[in-house]
Motif scaffolding. Structure first.
Motif, PDB file in Angstrom:
ATOM      1  N   PHE A 243       0.807  -1.228  -0.013  1.00 53.61           N
ATOM      2  CA  PHE A 243       0.128  -0.238   0.154  1.00 53.61           C
ATOM      3  C   PHE A 243       0.965   1.057  -0.062  1.00 53.61           C
ATOM      4  O   PHE A 243       0.563   2.185  -0.875  1.00 53.61           O
ATOM      5  CB  PHE A 243      -0.764   0.144   1.218  1.00 53.61           C
ATOM      6  CG  PHE A 243      -2.002  -1.077   1.138  1.00 53.61           C
ATOM      7  CD1 PHE A 243      -2.713  -1.397   0.084  1.00 53.61           C
ATOM      8  CD2 PHE A 243      -2.375  -1.602   2.329  1.00 53.61           C
ATOM      9  CE1 PHE A 243      -3.519  -2.405  -0.014  1.00 53.61           C
ATOM     10  CE2 PHE A 243      -3.411  -2.714   2.242  1.00 53.61           C
ATOM     11  CZ  PHE A 243      -4.013  -2.965   1.084  1.00 53.61           C
ATOM     12  N   LEU A 305      -6.184   3.805  -0.660  1.00 50.44           N
ATOM     13  CA  LEU A 305      -4.760   3.262  -0.214  1.00 50.44           C
ATOM     14  C   LEU A 305      -4.472   3.587   1.219  1.00 50.44           C
ATOM     15  O   LEU A 305      -3.929   2.884   1.991  1.00 50.44           O
ATOM     16  CB  LEU A 305      -3.624   3.535  -1.256  1.00 50.44           C
ATOM     17  CG  LEU A 305      -3.827   2.918  -2.584  1.00 50.44           C
ATOM     18  CD1 LEU A 305      -2.924   3.428  -3.576  1.00 50.44           C
ATOM     19  CD2 LEU A 305      -3.092   1.374  -2.390  1.00 50.44           C
ATOM     20  N   ASP A 308      -6.430   1.682   3.754  1.00 47.41           N
ATOM     21  CA  ASP A 308      -5.905   0.519   3.845  1.00 47.41           C
ATOM     22  C   ASP A 308      -4.697   0.312   4.421  1.00 47.41           C
ATOM     23  O   ASP A 308      -4.581  -0.595   5.275  1.00 47.41           O
ATOM     24  CB  ASP A 308      -5.729  -0.117   2.468  1.00 47.41           C
ATOM     25  CG  ASP A 308      -7.077  -0.571   1.728  1.00 47.41           C
ATOM     26  OD1 ASP A 308      -8.093  -0.220   2.266  1.00 47.41           O
ATOM     27  OD2 ASP A 308      -6.999  -0.997   0.378  1.00 47.41           O
ATOM     28  N   MET A 309      -3.737   1.181   4.242  1.00 43.77           N
ATOM     29  CA  MET A 309      -2.487   1.300   4.991  1.00 43.77           C
ATOM     30  C   MET A 309      -2.762   1.562   6.534  1.00 43.77           C
ATOM     31  O   MET A 309      -2.266   0.806   7.347  1.00 43.77           O
ATOM     32  CB  MET A 309      -1.723   2.513   4.416  1.00 43.77           C
ATOM     33  CG  MET A 309      -0.241   2.371   4.601  1.00 43.77           C
ATOM     34  SD  MET A 309       0.630   3.464   3.527  1.00 43.77           S
ATOM     35  CE  MET A 309      -0.233   5.313   3.697  1.00 43.77           C
TER      36      MET A 309
END
Ligand code: ZN
Length: 890
Positions: A243, A305, A308-309
């Motif tokens: 990510f 992203l 998610d990270m």
């Protein structure tokens, strides 16, 4: 900056603890003046009689394309004469590490510190090859070398990952450490220890610390978890790397960042550098506004992203028993000690700098008003309306909108700095600046820097210089390869790559691996080697030689600070050498070195017009009086507003990685998380939707600062807390902040370093005498020498205790790894302690504790180095805030 390698490239390369540097934002021009200062330089390397020789030096040898048989080897390593040597070297490294691994596995829990020494040797083997390959992969002008080095990185990265997950290795380390700890507890109860006295004596404080760090590093890879959780941890780590890499790649991908249409057939690309350029130079407010708003929504793929990270990092932290990813990064081994100390520090600093920032904003507002009255600029056609609807005031009380700040800041700086760039470039020709650096280091540390062209095959590009450092009392210190060349495709920012770390060499280790130890004093050492890349984009108008802008000069000094940290470190283990210290201390020496560029006495040494010099004794003309003041005044124009930007970023970074991250309402407890099954890379696509569903189902936790809110809302909250320039609701500036991917929970270290460096500039006496040997010795003994071999708080306490006496020379130094405080340059406290009987060592420990206590009280309090905050520590910002107004702050 120091390179951040492993997190994105490999997922986990924990044994080489590359410490995150910071992408520096020296945006402004500024310059020096000078007074007559001590210029004890004897010119340069003695082989160059006058500066005309430098032209040939910069044209000389390179590593590219030369016949392998004539090459001395890349980085001076005979084993690296052609690209295919990387494969052989990587294979040999693995084989040697396998041997060392076998030796570790043969150890028992009672073999004491031998386990630690073997593991450090393994780490050294891996780092010597991996770091060199990483550097080559990034800097070499020859694609064949870059590709071969890249393959070596991948090969060794996989090996390192296996080692990090090696149960036997972890088991031996844990057992050895446990037997030591139980023995110490027994001694405290006046009972017989499990370890024999000679084995117990081997555990010097530095050995204990390196054992703890190695164990901690392996646990971050999940080695201590049950097998199913360990597997999941590996997947999460891979996902985190994936990510992060995608997030940053999107920022430079034209398809992802897109373009904005400006009407009349015009459009503008939205990559960060184009946007920055438009913000600083586009006179039409309407255009700036359109670009700002479009950039504030780009690249939209980064929204997912980032979420998610954040989710993956939260899960990684929870699986390891931490409340948050920020806790994982700050608890243990950092000066801050806790995320709450960091957030409290950032909030207080934000309050303290606000009045100054308001003044700067007011001045920009006046400039804008005058500009508009004169007709030089026109307001945005729709400037009174919020771009996304609603009733928001985007102009504040000074009439400056977010898209105005950079434009009017640039204008204000041009009004303050009226001298043309060539006025400075006459004084900053590369040979002249290097000569000045040589003088500075000679005065400050007594260091001799011998500079010569790299030998055939030794460098990676034309013009690479080799700088060998030494001290009279210690002998050789190490080597810096210096690359100031100007060429297409060069590494995009200033950076220092470690190539070899220093360490104390075990007497019985493979002599083939050892470097020549001629003239070295004290125990034999492996000398550090590093590569410093920076730019010198100007030309001296008198000689046509490459020359440095003021910003480039500061950057070079910054990197030199990192190099000196490595050169002057004297730790026993490579794992703790130099810049392998706490993340919130690693940038302190480099920021301290930047102060040299603000001091007229040092600038008179560094910046001299030597174009007319015909002999070694002719030092040329120092920079004219007033030019430095002009440049510093330019830097001061919006210094407080820029600090506010750093505070916004640091706060958002803390909140994104805090206990209740945005978008994740109620994180599942660790056990549920662990039981939720494994996550393969192919599942990454669906990860975000899983997180979102979980967050929708959960309730909001009372008191959470970010839970349930979007990343943009949290960013807005950070802007409201720390900035005088309003947040534009509806925009998502966080999607363009690559630092979030790189630093995750540690970006605050940059602001920490600025403040601590400013305090140290004064308390060490450098402010009074910036080239004083006493101050230099103090820095060497108490800041640079110990590297990471002291707990950060103990390091600062020791420094404070030594400065408390008001002299440059330090008192007794008992800390592990503390260097040559006795002045003979032996620097082998670890060795001394190794030999000491246990009873004496107990006494030493008590003395050490007393000194630390004394140091801590010297460090705390009015005008001192530190403040105790919310369960941790932070630097005092007094001196830094003083410097902001004067333009001397770094
Ligand atoms: Zn740095």
């Amino acid at each position: 900056m120091l390179p951040v390698v492993s997190a994105i490239l490999l997922g986990s390369k924990r044994w080489s603890r590359h410490v995150a540097g910071v992408i520096h934002d020296w945006q402004r021009h500024a310059t020096p003046s000078c007074t007559g200062a001590q210029t004890c330089a004897d010119g340069f390397s003695q082989q160059f009689r006058h500066f005309g020789d430098w032209r040939s030096m910069f044209r000389s040898s390179s590593g590219s394309g030369s016949a392998a048989q004539q090459s001395v080897g890349l980085f001076g390593r005979p084993e690296l004469k052609q690209p295919q040597d990387w494969k052989r070297l990587a294979d040999e490294t693995e084989a040697r590490c396998d041997e060392l691994l076998a030796e570790v596995l043969e150890c028992t829990a009672y073999d004491g510190v031998r386990v630690v020494a073997l593991m450090d040797a393994m780490s050294d083997q891996l780092c010597r090859t991996y770091d060199a390959a990483e550097c080559c992969r990034n800097v070499h002008v020859d694609a064949a070398w870059r590709q071969a080095a890249g393959r070596a990185c991948v090969q060794l990265g996989a090996y390192i990952s296996r080692v990090n997950h090696h149960e036997g290795l972890y088991g031996r380390l844990s057992e050895a450490l446990e037997v030591y700890e139980v023995s110490v507890e027994a001694l405290a109860r006046r009972e017989a220890p499990l370890l024999q006295p000679n084995r117990l004596a081997g555990w010097c404080p530095e050995s204990v610390l390196v054992a703890q760090r190695l164990k901690q590093d392996m646990e971050q890879a999940g080695i201590h978890l049950p097998p199913d959780q360990r597997e999941r941890m590996a997947e999460l780590a891979a996902a985190n790397g994936h990510f992060g890499a995608e997030f940053n790649a999107a920022l430079t991908d034209p398809r992802q960042v897109g373009r904005v249409s400006l009407g009349f057939g015009r459009s503008a690309p939205l990559d960060p550098s184009s946007v920055a350029s438009i913000m600083a130079s586009e006179p039409s407010e309407s255009v700036r506004r359109q670009v700002y708003l479009a950039a504030g929504l780009s690249p939209d793929c980064n929204q997912r992203l980032l979420e998610d990270m954040i989710a993956v990092r939260r899960d990684m932290a929870r699986m390891q028993g931490y409340a948050s990813y920020a806790s994982l990064r700050t608890c243990g081994g950092s000066l801050a000690g806790s995320p709450s100390a960091v957030v409290t520090f950032l909030g207080r600093l934000a309050e303290e700098v606000r009045p100054l920032a308001e003044q700067e904003l007011q001045a920009l507002g006046q400039l804008k008003a005058a500009h508009m009255r004169s007709g030089a600029s026109s307001p945005s056609s729709s400037s009174s309306k919020h771009p996304f609807g609603g009733k928001y005031d985007m102009y504040g009380k000074y009439g400056i909108a977010p898209w105005d700040v950079e434009y009017y800041a640039a204008l204000a700086r041009r009004q303050r700095v009226t001298s043309p760039p060539t006025a400075l470039l006459r004084y900053t020709a590369v040979p002249s600046v290097l000569s000045g650096i040589r003088t500075l280091l000679a005065n400050l540390f007594g260091m001799d820097l011998s500079i010569s062209p790299a030998a055939p095959g030794e460098g990676w590009a034309p013009g690479v210089l080799r700088c060998d450092a030494s001290l009279p009392q210690l002998g050789p210190l190490g080597t810096i390869y210096l690359d100031l060349g100007d060429r297409p495709g060069k590494y995009p920012s200033a950076v220092t790559f470690p190539i070899t770390c220093g360490r104390q060499l075990p007497a019985d280790r493979n002599p083939r691996q050892q470097q020549p130890q001629q003239q070295q004093q004290g125990p034999p050492r492996q000398l550090p080697v590093m590569a410093l890349l920076a730019s010198a984009s100007g030309r001296c108008p008198a000689t046509g030689q490459q020359a440095l802008s003021y910003r480039e000069l500061r950057v070079l000094l910054h990197e030199l600070g990192h190099c000196c940290h490595s050169l002057l470190s004297r730790t026993k283990y490579q794992h703790l050498w130099g810049t392998r210290c706490a993340q919130d201390l690693v940038e302190v020496p480099s920021h301290l070195f930047e102060h040299f560029a603000s001091d007229p006495r040092v600038m008179a040494v560094l910046a001299r017009d030597r174009s007319g010099a015909v002999s070694k004794s002719d030092q040329g003309e120092p920079l004219p009086e007033g030019l430095l003041r002009e440049l510093l005044s330019g830097r001061a124009t919006t210094a407080a507003l820029e600090l506010q930007q750093q505070l916004v970023l640091s706060l958002a970074d803390q909140w994104y990685h805090g206990e209740h991250p945005p978008g994740l309402l109620d994180p599942p407890p660790p056990s549920a998380s662990a039981a939720s099954g494994s996550l393969s890379l192919s599942d990454l696509e669906s990860y975000s939707s899983i997180s979102r569903v979980a967050s929708l189902l959960a309730g909001v936790e009372a008191g959470a600062e970010a839970a349930g809110r979007t990343t943009s809302e949290v960013w807005g909250q950070a802007v409201e807390t720390a900035s005088s320039v309003p947040y534009v609701p509806g925009t998502s500036p966080e999607l363009r902040v690559g630092h979030l991917a790189i630093y995750g929970g540690t970006y605050y270290g940059y602001v920490y370093a600025r403040c601590l460096a400013a305090q140290l500039w004064h308390t060490t006496g450098l402010a009074e005498a910036p080239m004083d040997r006493g101050a230099g010795n103090l820095l060497r003994d108490r800041l640079l020498g110990p590297g990471g071999s002291l707990e950060p708080l103990h390091l600062i306490a020791g420094l404070a205790a030594a400065t408390g006496g008001g002299t440059g020379s330090s008192g007794n130094s008992n800390g592990a790894g503390s260097s040559s405080s006795n002045g003979n340059g032996n620097g082998s406290n670890g060795k001394q302690q190794q030999r000491a009987p246990v009873r004496d060592r107990e006494q030493q420990r008590q003395l050490q504790a007393a000194e630390q206590q004394r140091g801590l009280s010297s460090a705390l309090g009015e005008g001192r180095l530190l403040q105790a905050l919310a369960g941790g520590y932070a630097p005092r910002p007094d001196r830094y805030l003083e410097g902001l107004e004067a333009g001397t702050a770094v």
